[in-house]
Every structure is written in C-alpha cells, then in structure tokens.
Scaffold this active site. Structure first.
Site, PDB file in Angstrom:
ATOM      1  N   ARG A 112     -24.724  -4.571  15.633  1.00  0.00           N
ATOM      2  CA  ARG A 112     -23.474  -3.923  16.020  1.00  0.00           C
ATOM      3  C   ARG A 112     -23.318  -4.043  17.530  1.00  0.00           C
ATOM      4  NH1 ARG A 112     -22.619   1.885  17.504  1.00  0.00           N
ATOM      5  NH2 ARG A 112     -20.405   2.333  17.256  1.00  0.00           N
ATOM      6  N   HIS A 156     -15.230   0.791  23.015  1.00  0.00           N
ATOM      7  CA  HIS A 156     -16.441   1.588  23.233  1.00  0.00           C
ATOM      8  C   HIS A 156     -16.386   2.145  24.665  1.00  0.00           C
ATOM      9  CE1 HIS A 156     -20.684   2.172  21.559  1.00  0.00           C
ATOM     10  NE2 HIS A 156     -20.700   2.798  22.706  1.00  0.00           N
ATOM     11  N   GLU A 202     -17.243   6.500  18.340  1.00  0.00           N
ATOM     12  CA  GLU A 202     -17.448   7.913  18.648  1.00  0.00           C
ATOM     13  C   GLU A 202     -16.210   8.536  19.290  1.00  0.00           C
ATOM     14  OE1 GLU A 202     -20.958   9.170  21.114  1.00  0.00           O
ATOM     15  OE2 GLU A 202     -22.049   8.550  19.339  1.00  0.00           O
ATOM     16  N   ASN A 343     -21.977   8.172  13.733  1.00  0.00           N
ATOM     17  CA  ASN A 343     -23.120   8.207  14.644  1.00  0.00           C
ATOM     18  C   ASN A 343     -23.736   9.580  14.474  1.00  0.00           C
ATOM     19  OD1 ASN A 343     -21.923   5.848  15.433  1.00  0.00           O
ATOM     20  ND2 ASN A 343     -21.647   6.414  17.583  1.00  0.00           N
ATOM     21  N   TYR A 345     -27.082  12.198  15.111  1.00  0.00           N
ATOM     22  CA  TYR A 345     -28.364  12.477  15.761  1.00  0.00           C
ATOM     23  C   TYR A 345     -28.941  13.834  15.412  1.00  0.00           C
ATOM     24  CZ  TYR A 345     -27.386   8.404  18.693  1.00  0.00           C
ATOM     25  OH  TYR A 345     -27.122   7.133  19.132  1.00  0.00           O
ATOM     26  N   GLU A 411     -25.063   4.790  14.247  1.00  0.00           N
ATOM     27  CA  GLU A 411     -26.043   5.116  15.286  1.00  0.00           C
ATOM     28  C   GLU A 411     -26.946   6.215  14.779  1.00  0.00           C
ATOM     29  OE1 GLU A 411     -24.619   6.091  19.204  1.00  0.00           O
ATOM     30  OE2 GLU A 411     -23.306   4.345  19.295  1.00  0.00           O
TER      31      GLU A 411
END
Ligand SMILES: *[C@@H]1O[C@H](CO)[C@@H](O)[C@H](O)[C@H]1NC(C)=O
Ligand SMILES: *[C@@H]1O[C@H](CO)[C@@H](O)[C@H](O)[C@H]1NC(C)=O
Ligand SMILES: *[C@@H]1O[C@H](CO)[C@@H](O)[C@H](O)[C@H]1NC(C)=O
Ligand SMILES: *[C@@H]1O[C@H](CO)[C@@H](O)[C@H](O)[C@H]1NC(C)=O
Ligand SMILES: *[C@@H]1O[C@H](CO)[C@@H](O)[C@H](O)[C@H]1NC(C)=O
Ligand SMILES: *[C@@H]1O[C@H](CO)[C@@H](O)[C@H](O)[C@H]1NC(C)=O
Length: 513
Positions: A112, A156, A202, A343, A345, A411
């Site tokens: 990516r 991005h 994002e 994404n 985390y 991500e």
C-alpha cells in the site's frame, strides 16, 4: 484538561487533550491459537501486505518537477526540530527497486502506497508532470513483475500548497473538481494495473488533527482548542473540510465507476481510523456516550457513504455548523464505497462528559461530549497497549450496522522510539507480539463473519511519521537515517512476518529463535 503520558504526545491517533491514561492493568489479550497463513483465505481473496505513503518515504521533494504540499510546509515550520522533515525521508524515489526486492524477500502479497498529487500535477491543477507519472509507473511495474498487488491511496495528507494558498485546500469547494481531475489522471495512467483505490487515508484523523487540534497539516485550529494555529476555527472547519472530502470522494467514485470500472475491474473505497470503543462503565450515560463517539468518529464518514447522510446525533449537537447534503449529493454518496479501509491501533474507553455541551464555544471534540480514555496495560510507555478485542468490536459493528462491507485493515502496527542502537532497534519483540495478537483477533472476527479482505502492517519501513517525524518508528525494516546511504535492515518483525507469510505458524519462528 488532561495531558497524556510523559511525552506530551502519545499516538497518531490521539486526541491529545482528551486522553487520560488509566492506571492499572488492562487485560492484555494475546491470541493463543497457533495459527498460520493457511487459516486465512488465499491470495488474492485475502492479502497480507505492508504500507507507506508518498511524503513519508519518497524524499526527492524538490526533484523532477514536484512542488510542495501542505505537509512539506508543516514539516518545515520547525515543529519537530531542525532537519526533521520529509525532504529526503527514505529516498524511496531513488531506491524503489531495492525496496521492492525487500518486499519480495519478506514475501509480501500486497503493498500500500500513496501518490503525491503535487508530483503528478505540479501546483495541483493543469499539466501532468511526465516524470511524476514515470516514477509511479516504474514502481507499479516493479511490484506487478514480482506478483505484489498494488493498493493505492490518492490523498494521504498532502494537498498541493498552491491549492491551499488559492482557496484553502479542503475548505474550498473548488477542491472537489481539482481532486477529481487528479484522480482521473491516476486512473487513466495506472488503472490498467491498479485494482484497489482509496480516495483518502484516515480522513477522520486528518480533519481532527488538521482543523481542530492543529497538530497535523495544514495546522489549522483556534484557541483554546489548539496552539500554534496557522489560523482557523476548530468549531466549524473540521465539519467543512469533511464535507468537501466526502463530496470529492463521491465525485471521484462516480468518475471511476462510470468511466473506468467496467474495463479496469478495480474497486474504490475510503479509509478511516477506527478505535475499539468501549463504555467505561455500564451506566446508561457511558453507553450512550460510546454510541455518540462512534457517530462522531466513525459514523461521520461511514453514515454518509453507506446511508447518504450524517448521523442524527451529529446534526442535533453540531446544528448549523454541520453542512447538509442536497438530495443529489446524498444519492451520489450512498453506496459510493466498494470497500472501506480501516487503520486500527487501539481501544478507547468512553466516559460521558455532559458539561462540554454547556458552552456554545465548542470544537468538534467538545461536540462529542465524552472523554476518550486509554489503558496502558502491560506495555512500556510509548508503545500501544495490545487489545485485539477492540478490532473485533469494530468489525462486528460494521457487520451488524453497515451491512458487512468488504474491509481492508490498511494499517496496524506497534510504535517504538527510534533507537540509534542498531541491535536494540532490530530486536522489536513488542512489534511481533502486537501483530500476532491483532492478526489473531482479525482471524477470530473473520470466523465470526467479518468481510475482511486483507491486513497491512504499518509500516513497511521506518519513515517520516505524522506526529513527530523521524523520532518514532513502526517499520518492519529499520532505516539508518544517520547513514547517507539510508541503509535498510530487517528487524525481528520482518523475519517473523516473512516466516508467517511462507506458511509457518506464528509460534514456529519464535520457538526457533
Ligand atoms: C508550538 O510550537 C513551539 C515552537 O515550534 C513548540 O515548541 C511547541 O511544542 C508547539 N506546541 C504544540 C502544542 O505543538
Ligand atoms: C458491563 O456489563 C458486561 C455484561 O454484563 C460485563 O461483562 C462488563 O464487565 C461490565 N463492564 C463494567 C465496566 O462493569
Ligand atoms: C535504546 O535501546 C537501549 C537498549 O535496549 C535502551 O536502554 C534505551 O533506553 C533505548 N533508547 C530509547 C530512546 O528508546
Ligand atoms: C530481544 O528482546 C527480548 C525482550 O525484549 C529479550 O528477551 C532478548 O534477549 C533480546 N534478544 C537479543 C538478541 O537482544
Ligand atoms: C459473532 O456473530 C454473532 C452473530 O452475528 C454475534 O451475535 C456475536 O456477538 C459475534 N461475536 C463476537 C465476539 O463479536
Ligand atoms: C505450533 O505449530 C507448529 C507446527 O504445527 C509446531 O511445530 C509448534 O510446536 C506449535 N507451537 C505451539 C506453541 O503450540
């Protein structure tokens, strides 16, 4: 106001001023199953990869006709210290062949990356830069030649500075036309070989960091919600920028579907950051607050893209500060994503905060009327707690509420501080522990019906990070930024991932090393 951790910043996702680190031990859930690549569907139905983005790795910032983006300007404002910018970064612009070879060595099935708008169309609008097109053609061809599937992000965080200066970038409605024209060039030039397009990376964090807190490009905000603001209004601009991002996505997706999809057979989606959202207590207030945070943080994008309109709670609380869609726009938005990029985390514990609604001077975060709290768990300060159950919550929610769209985990990965000791940097056991747990959590969610299509580690190599430049790292490969050759070295995590991708169970490599 609470500050977090001892570093002032904590993660790319943090809502800096609203996060409290809860003391005590969070239950760290490590997948115990000894799973392997074969437990997931085979490529190309499900792919394992890793990611980067243009400004974070390419360097060559002033070469071959590229012009600055808002990220160049932001990094050059000196907030990360002198010489901490993406001018050179990993120099992937010149080292892409070597890097694709590392991907081959690792066994990556997909990669990516993003396309720098101001490299392909200097100044954002007008003539196409042949050298920019040539770079991405070379990279894509190199990937394809080695059987690595390209996944491309169009935006991005790097609006051409020229467009920021002309009409305020995402604050100006003109960007819908300019972004669509940029995407048109990319589909035309690369779409015969690229099948997975994300319009935005994002998007929710970009607008929160860039227009409410002022901690990401373009650094806009207003006091008391942010400091060092380059101008702006935290009360209104996050909503305006999001509205234009959604309209640009819808316009681009329509273009792709009408002009390219039938012959190129690709898919188009949009990427957001997700948190596992858990009410801090079982009180009705906290449970409702968690739903509200979901609406503001995820639903802000998901609801228009799936149902055609913003969540009701946002309309009620933000009122006239939230722009509205015409019936035509709503129709264009609804169903415009073939997939979602997520994404992911960490998990946030949500506490109701009704007092924040008592003032008329509220920013986007104040409108949420909730505090997001994180539990540190058993990992060193500065690393992310390991809670794959949060990812399962997100995927379950997408399944139940949004009709289970295809999703790519675009991500996921562990942060560690850049360490000048090579030995210490290469021995990244905490990154392996993190990936092992989240890949296991993803497998569980898929067994329970989630429509996940891929998992991408952030990041392929150490790179110029969003919130502190070269100080923190997520890479499978260590990059020696003090070495003029910018040599790459495989970390323990690269070896472990490679062993997994070659069919060994997650525990085999660990037992042997
Ligand atoms: C504001 O800028 C100064 C100087 O660049 C920096 O030291 C400080 O950390 C910044 N504050 C925030 C909240 O980013
Ligand atoms: C909330 O209720 C659920 C189900 O009864 C329970 O598992 C969970 O531990 C409770 N959470 C808190 C914070 O009390
Ligand atoms: C670098 O690694 C060494 C050895 O493990 C450790 O003592 C030191 O604290 C690390 N430095 C940073 C900045 O993390
Ligand atoms: C790597 O780190 C782990 C735990 O952090 C430690 O147990 C191990 O001894 C280290 N290995 C090397 C080769 O330093
Ligand atoms: C698994 O799916 C079922 C049915 O959709 C749902 O009721 C259940 O809560 C899910 N389990 C988890 C752990 O998400
Ligand atoms: C995991 O599976 C592999 C291959 O089946 C085996 O060699 C290894 O001992 C297993 N490890 C654990 C901890 O179960």
């Amino acid at each position: 106001m609470w500050r977090i951790g001892c570093h002032g910043y904590y993660s790319l996702l943090i809502v800096v001023l609203h996060v409290i680190v809860l003391r005590g031990s969070a239950s760290v859930q490590i997948a115990t199953a000894n799973y392997s690549r074969d437990d997931f569907p085979p490529a190309p139905h499900f792919v394992f990869g890793a990611g980067t983005s243009a400004y974070q790795v390419e360097g060559a910032a002033f070469e071959d006709g590229r012009t600055p983006s808002i990220w160049d300007t932001f990094a050059h404002s000196g907030r990360f210290g002198d010489n901490n910018n993406g001018d050179i970064a990993c120099d992937m612009y010149h080292k892409y062949k070597e890097d694709v070879q590392l991907m081959v060595d690792t066994g990556l099935e997909a990669f990516r990356f993003s396309i720098s708008w101001s490299r392909v169309i200097p100044n954002g609008r007008g003539p196409v830069n042949p050298k920019g097109v040539q770079y991405y053609n070379s990279l894509i061809n190199e990937l394809i030649r080695h059987g690595i599937q390209p996944h491309v992000t169009l935006f991005h965080y790097d609006v051409p500075q020229e467009l920021e200066d002309e009409y305020g970038g995402w604050l100006g409605r003109k960007i819908v036309k300019d972004f669509t024209a940029f995407a048109d060039v990319c589909f035309r030039e690369f779409g015969d070989r690229v099948s997975y397009w994300s319009t935005m990376n994002e998007a929710n964090v970009f607008v929160m960091g860039g227009y409410d807190l002022g901690i990401f490009p373009p650094g806009r905000c207003s006091a008391p919600f942010g400091s060092n603001c380059t101008g702006g209004s935290s009360a209104t601009e996050p909503y305006i920028a999001t509205h234009n991002i959604l309209l640009a996505h819808a316009s681009t997706a329509r273009l792709y579907k009408e002009k390219y999809q039938a012959k190129q057979h690709g898919l188009i989606g949009l990427d957001i950051l997700t948190y596992g959202l858990v009410p801090l207590t079982n009180s009705t207030e906290d449970v409702k607050a968690a739903e509200r945070v979901h609406d503001f943080f995820h639903g802000w994008f998901l609801n228009p893209l799936v149902f055609g309109d913003y969540p009701e709670s946002m309309k009620k609380i933000a009122g006239s500060r939230l722009p509205s869609f015409t019936p035509h726009q709503s129709k264009l938005l609804k169903g415009s994503c073939d997939f979602f990029g997520l994404n992911h985390y960490r998990t946030m514990y949500i506490k109701d905060d009704p007092d924040s609604l008592k003032t008329n001077q509220r920013d986007y975060l104040g409108d949420m009327a909730a505090k997001m709290l994180s539990k540190q768990g058993h990992v060193p300060s500065g690393q992310f707690p390991i809670d794959p159950a949060g990812l399962q919550i997100v995927l379950e929610h997408l399944k139940e509420v949004y009709s289970n769209p295809p999703v790519f985990i675009y991500e996921n990965g562990q942060m560690t501080y850049h360490n000048t000791s090579l030995d210490a940097s290469l021995n990244d056991t905490s990154r392996v522990e993190y990936m092992e747990a989240f890949m296991g959590g993803l497998l569980e969610a898929m067994k329970n019906g989630s429509n996940a299509k891929g998992y991408f580690v952030w990041s392929f190599m150490d790179l110029f990070e969003l919130f502190d430049g070269l100080k923190s790292t997520f890479g499978l490969y260590y990059v020696d930024f003090n070495d003029p050759d910018l040599n790459r070295y495989a970390k323990f995590s690269a070896h472990w991932y490679s062993s997994f991708l070659r069919g060994r169970t997650i525990n085999q490599y660990l037992q042997d090393h």
